[in-house]
Write a protein that holds these residues in place. Structure first.
Motif, mmCIF file in Angstrom:
data_model
loop_
_atom_site.group_PDB
_atom_site.id
_atom_site.type_symbol
_atom_site.label_atom_id
_atom_site.label_comp_id
_atom_site.label_asym_id
_atom_site.label_seq_id
_atom_site.Cartn_x
_atom_site.Cartn_y
_atom_site.Cartn_z
ATOM 1 N N SER A 111 0.813 -1.216 0.000
ATOM 2 C CA SER A 111 0.000 0.000 0.000
ATOM 3 C C SER A 111 0.847 1.267 0.000
ATOM 4 C CB SER A 111 -0.933 0.006 1.220
ATOM 5 O OG SER A 111 -0.174 -0.062 2.427
ATOM 6 N N LEU A 112 2.106 1.160 0.419
ATOM 7 C CA LEU A 112 2.987 2.326 0.444
ATOM 8 C C LEU A 112 3.617 2.604 -0.920
ATOM 9 C CD1 LEU A 112 4.751 1.734 3.888
ATOM 10 C CD2 LEU A 112 2.900 3.333 3.362
ATOM 11 N N GLY A 113 3.503 1.671 -1.871
ATOM 12 C CA GLY A 113 3.957 1.922 -3.237
ATOM 13 C C GLY A 113 5.421 1.654 -3.500
ATOM 14 N N PHE A 114 6.115 0.963 -2.586
ATOM 15 C CA PHE A 114 7.533 0.656 -2.775
ATOM 16 C C PHE A 114 7.670 -0.770 -3.297
ATOM 17 C CE2 PHE A 114 7.705 4.291 -0.098
ATOM 18 C CZ PHE A 114 8.934 4.892 -0.320
ATOM 19 N N GLU A 138 8.871 1.275 7.672
ATOM 20 C CA GLU A 138 7.572 1.708 7.155
ATOM 21 C C GLU A 138 7.328 3.187 7.459
ATOM 22 O OE1 GLU A 138 4.613 -0.973 8.586
ATOM 23 O OE2 GLU A 138 5.310 -2.651 7.336
ATOM 24 N N LYS A 139 7.818 3.647 8.608
ATOM 25 C CA LYS A 139 7.704 5.075 8.914
ATOM 26 C C LYS A 139 8.540 5.909 7.953
ATOM 27 C CE LYS A 139 6.605 4.811 13.848
ATOM 28 N NZ LYS A 139 7.005 5.218 15.221
ATOM 29 N N VAL A 140 9.730 5.417 7.624
ATOM 30 C CA VAL A 140 10.575 6.124 6.659
ATOM 31 C C VAL A 140 9.897 6.158 5.293
ATOM 32 C CG1 VAL A 140 12.802 6.125 5.477
ATOM 33 C CG2 VAL A 140 12.683 5.549 7.897
ATOM 34 N N ALA A 141 9.290 5.033 4.886
ATOM 35 C CA ALA A 141 8.570 4.979 3.608
ATOM 36 C C ALA A 141 7.422 5.990 3.599
ATOM 37 C CB ALA A 141 8.053 3.564 3.367
ATOM 38 N N ASP A 142 6.700 6.082 4.721
ATOM 39 C CA ASP A 142 5.623 7.081 4.833
ATOM 40 C C ASP A 142 6.173 8.490 4.704
ATOM 41 O OD1 ASP A 142 3.121 5.873 5.036
ATOM 42 O OD2 ASP A 142 3.490 5.274 7.108
ATOM 43 N N LEU A 143 7.320 8.743 5.323
ATOM 44 C CA LEU A 143 7.942 10.060 5.277
ATOM 45 C C LEU A 143 8.337 10.426 3.846
ATOM 46 C CD1 LEU A 143 9.123 12.552 6.708
ATOM 47 C CD2 LEU A 143 11.201 11.219 7.105
ATOM 48 N N ILE A 144 8.925 9.475 3.126
ATOM 49 C CA ILE A 144 9.303 9.730 1.734
ATOM 50 C C ILE A 144 8.075 10.035 0.895
ATOM 51 C CG2 ILE A 144 10.278 8.661 -0.338
ATOM 52 C CD1 ILE A 144 12.200 7.138 1.489
ATOM 53 N N ASN A 145 6.973 9.305 1.129
ATOM 54 C CA ASN A 145 5.738 9.568 0.389
ATOM 55 C C ASN A 145 5.184 10.953 0.675
ATOM 56 O OD1 ASN A 145 5.625 7.134 -0.974
ATOM 57 N ND2 ASN A 145 4.456 6.097 0.638
ATOM 58 N N ASP A 146 5.308 11.391 1.931
ATOM 59 C CA ASP A 146 4.790 12.713 2.304
ATOM 60 C C ASP A 146 5.606 13.836 1.676
ATOM 61 O OD1 ASP A 146 2.802 11.562 3.791
ATOM 62 O OD2 ASP A 146 3.883 11.707 5.699
ATOM 63 N N ILE A 147 6.928 13.688 1.666
ATOM 64 C CA ILE A 147 7.809 14.757 1.179
ATOM 65 C C ILE A 147 7.974 14.713 -0.333
ATOM 66 C CG2 ILE A 147 10.193 15.613 1.270
ATOM 67 C CD1 ILE A 147 10.277 14.851 4.180
ATOM 68 N N GLU A 181 6.909 8.280 -8.742
ATOM 69 C CA GLU A 181 6.130 7.091 -9.069
ATOM 70 C C GLU A 181 6.939 5.801 -8.929
ATOM 71 O OE1 GLU A 181 4.444 7.525 -12.918
ATOM 72 O OE2 GLU A 181 3.238 9.280 -12.391
ATOM 73 N N VAL A 182 8.232 5.847 -9.300
ATOM 74 C CA VAL A 182 9.067 4.642 -9.248
ATOM 75 C C VAL A 182 9.948 4.727 -8.009
ATOM 76 C CG1 VAL A 182 10.766 3.229 -10.452
ATOM 77 C CG2 VAL A 182 9.064 4.511 -11.762
ATOM 78 N N LYS A 183 9.664 3.890 -7.037
ATOM 79 C CA LYS A 183 10.413 3.907 -5.782
ATOM 80 C C LYS A 183 10.454 2.487 -5.235
ATOM 81 C CE LYS A 183 6.119 5.635 -3.879
ATOM 82 N NZ LYS A 183 5.404 6.777 -3.279
ATOM 83 N N ALA A 184 11.487 2.208 -4.465
ATOM 84 C CA ALA A 184 11.688 0.833 -4.000
ATOM 85 C C ALA A 184 12.429 0.821 -2.680
ATOM 86 C CB ALA A 184 12.482 0.038 -5.042
ATOM 87 N N GLN A 190 18.134 0.763 2.608
ATOM 88 C CA GLN A 190 18.248 1.648 1.442
ATOM 89 C C GLN A 190 16.916 1.755 0.702
ATOM 90 O OE1 GLN A 190 21.364 0.538 -1.227
ATOM 91 N NE2 GLN A 190 23.013 1.073 0.184
ATOM 92 N N PHE A 191 16.522 2.999 0.426
ATOM 93 C CA PHE A 191 15.374 3.296 -0.416
ATOM 94 C C PHE A 191 15.877 3.962 -1.692
ATOM 95 C CE2 PHE A 191 13.840 3.116 3.881
ATOM 96 C CZ PHE A 191 12.576 2.536 3.796
ATOM 97 N N ALA A 192 15.259 3.633 -2.817
ATOM 98 C CA ALA A 192 15.669 4.198 -4.103
ATOM 99 C C ALA A 192 14.475 4.841 -4.790
ATOM 100 C CB ALA A 192 16.277 3.119 -5.000
ATOM 101 N N MET A 193 14.715 5.999 -5.431
ATOM 102 C CA MET A 193 13.687 6.708 -6.178
ATOM 103 C C MET A 193 14.232 7.167 -7.519
ATOM 104 S SD MET A 193 13.273 7.124 -2.754
ATOM 105 C CE MET A 193 14.060 8.660 -2.320
ATOM 106 N N LEU A 194 13.410 7.067 -8.557
ATOM 107 C CA LEU A 194 13.751 7.607 -9.867
ATOM 108 C C LEU A 194 13.086 8.962 -10.011
ATOM 109 C CD1 LEU A 194 13.503 4.543 -12.275
ATOM 110 C CD2 LEU A 194 15.496 5.483 -11.124
ATOM 111 N N LEU A 195 13.880 9.981 -10.321
ATOM 112 C CA LEU A 195 13.388 11.356 -10.362
ATOM 113 C C LEU A 195 13.477 11.903 -11.778
ATOM 114 C CD1 LEU A 195 15.365 12.680 -7.257
ATOM 115 C CD2 LEU A 195 13.158 11.515 -7.270
ATOM 116 N N SER A 196 12.440 12.624 -12.171
ATOM 117 C CA SER A 196 12.445 13.321 -13.456
ATOM 118 C C SER A 196 11.570 14.559 -13.316
ATOM 119 C CB SER A 196 11.917 12.426 -14.581
ATOM 120 O OG SER A 196 10.568 12.060 -14.329
#
Length: 289
Positions: free
Chosen positions: A140-143, A194-203, A208-211, A217-223
């Motif tokens: 549900s967090l999208g990672f 899970e709290k860190v994942a929530d924080l990344i979603n908020d900020i 769209e692409v995150k893992a 380690q969390f990874a995000m694709l930025l454009s």
């Protein structure tokens, strides 16, 4: 171009080149009987270039060209078989380095992909051997997980090249994650991730692409705007993360964890997703020193 597509393109180029050379051999073998020998030499150079180092391939290629040049001189001045150096001789002088080149290109493509995969798989095995049960972020967090992210990353690179869209990889890591796991245990660490994942979603809600990769380690694709605002997002992540506290087992008080992050711009071509991810993780190691 995707790494797999690049590999298929190289194979197609080799097959097409051999096909044209075979057709040329059939058309000219009666006029130039030695073309059969040079055809075999050219194909063997391609095979040699695939299995051996580049410098060795270059040395062998220069040797073959020298031998071919000496044979031309011998026939021209000793046996008087040819009056001048024509297009047939020039074609073979170009074929020798060309076949050794495409053999080397295919080898590098396979090695680069396999090296990236083996390095990442090794890291995952080390991580999984350290803990009894791997961490999983709720869907549900999208990672997404490690493997799905690499596939999506590969597709994003391909689409970015096609649409001329700049792309960056951002990694956010919990500093001293293994010490954190030892101190708090599996359940508290899972909750914290899970709290860190929530924080990344908020900020960073537009990403769209995150893992979640491994080892905190969390990874995000930025454009687009995500890429432009990444520096601000890093500051906000640090500010909010430093205020997140977890209780130690047996009520021994609270400790504040810290984040580390790195960002790598994806070049339009020349690097695979494995190499870009490895570069970003190397920057994390340098920032810890």
């Amino acid at each position: 171009m995707k790494p797999s597509d690049r590999l298929y393109a190289n194979i197609f180029l080799q097959v097409l080149s051999i096909g044209f050379l075979t057709l040329y051999l059939i058309m000219t073998s009666q006029v130039y009987p030695t073309n059969t020998l040079w055809f075999i030499v050219a194909v063997l150079l391609g095979v040699f270039g695939y299995f051996r180092r580049t410098d060795h391939t270059l040395m062998v290629t220069f040797f073959v060209i020298a031998v071919y040049g000496c044979s031309i001189i011998y026939q021209l001045y000793v046996r008087n078989h040819i009056a001048t150096v024509g297009w047939n001789e020039l074609i073979w002088l170009l074929c020798f380095p060309f076949f050794s080149l495409i053999g080397g290109i295919s080898k590098r493509g396979v090695q680069s992909k396999n090296k990236g995969r083996s390095s990442l798989i090794s890291n995952r095995k080390d991580s999984e051997s350290y803990m009894d049960e791997p961490f999983v972020i709720a869907e549900s967090l999208g990672f997404v997980n490690h493997d799905v992210f690499l596939r999506q990353f590969e597709e994003a690179i391909f689409m970015g090249v096609r649409n001329k869209r700049k792309l960056s990889l951002m990694i956010v890591e919990i500093n001293q994650f293994h010490d954190f796991l030892k101190e708090y245990g599996y359940e508290q660490t899972q909750l914290f991730l899970e709290k860190v994942a929530d924080l990344i979603n908020d900020i960073m809600p537009e990403v769209e692409v995150k893992a979640y990769l491994e080892d905190g380690q969390f990874a995000m694709l930025l454009s687009g705007t995500e890429r432009a605002n990444s520096s601000i997002a890093e500051l906000w992540l640090d500010d909010h993360f430093n205020s997140m506290l977890l209780t130690r087992p047996r009520g021994k008080g609270s400790v504040t964890a810290k984040l580390r992050h790195s960002k790598v711009d994806c070049p339009p071509h020349g690097m695979t997703c494995y190499e870009i991810l490895e570069k970003a993780q190397q920057e994390l190691k340098f920032s810890a020193e």
